[in-house]
Design an enzyme around this catalytic site. Sequence first.
Site, PDB file in Angstrom:
ATOM      1  N   ASP A   1       0.872  -1.276   0.025  1.00  0.00           N
ATOM      2  CA  ASP A   1      -0.165  -0.076   0.095  1.00  0.00           C
ATOM      3  C   ASP A   1       0.938   1.179   0.000  1.00  0.00           C
ATOM      4  OD1 ASP A   1      -2.164   1.638   0.362  1.00  0.00           O
ATOM      5  OD2 ASP A   1      -1.798   1.549   2.435  1.00  0.00           O
TER       6      ASP A   1
ATOM      7  N   ASP B   1      -0.215   5.203   0.770  1.00  0.00           N
ATOM      8  CA  ASP B   1      -0.256   5.880   2.154  1.00  0.00           C
ATOM      9  C   ASP B   1      -0.378   5.303   3.405  1.00  0.00           C
ATOM     10  OD1 ASP B   1      -0.718   7.923   0.003  1.00  0.00           O
ATOM     11  OD2 ASP B   1      -2.786   8.039   0.186  1.00  0.00           O
TER      12      ASP B   1
END
Length: 210
Positions: free
Chosen positions: A8, A10
């Site tokens: 991922d 953020d």
Amino acid sequence: MIKAVIFDLDGVIVSTDQLHYEAWKHVADQEDIYFDEKINHRLRGVSRMDSLNIMLEKADKTYSESEKEKLAKTKNDYYVDLLKQLSPNDMLPHVYDVLLNLKEQGIKIAIGSSSRNAKTILKYLGISCLFDAIADGTDIENSKPAPDVFLRAAEKLGVSYSSCAVIEDATVGIEAAKKAGMLAIAVFDAKKSEQADHKLDDIRDLLSIV
């Protein structure tokens, strides 16, 4: 055997929480809608339009779909402008070294992010070239907890779903990884998830798992 790690963006590679908060607060203030960091926390890992709907829960009026689209665009334009502040120094601790180590081991690495700004963020961080594939919000119809972005990342890598590990900081991301049939590795808030296969206090511990 793990052949690829899907990150991922953020909250795992870089923290843009404050920038998201500033952008949503900008829109909320314009519309005279109450918005605070507690509400902002609910938006983590959630698509832009779903985030907008959460923000509008505090609104005194009902917005049409066209009005919502305009508000979402205002938020994104403001956020993209804030992203210009980012530099390689904004990467979270030890991430760069972990990425290099994985590549040295011959393990493929990819981004699996619901953000439509993923490529822009990676450009400012100066690490776009490190990734073998990038799957983001422009590649999918359904955001997390749907598994779409991770499945798309695996397809771009040319690796079977079961050979992928996902590293996530949000519980919806862990849920998405499990739906994709992948190893789910949690950091930060995602460690609250009972579905996580591994929970890391330090991202460097990822190297001992894969």
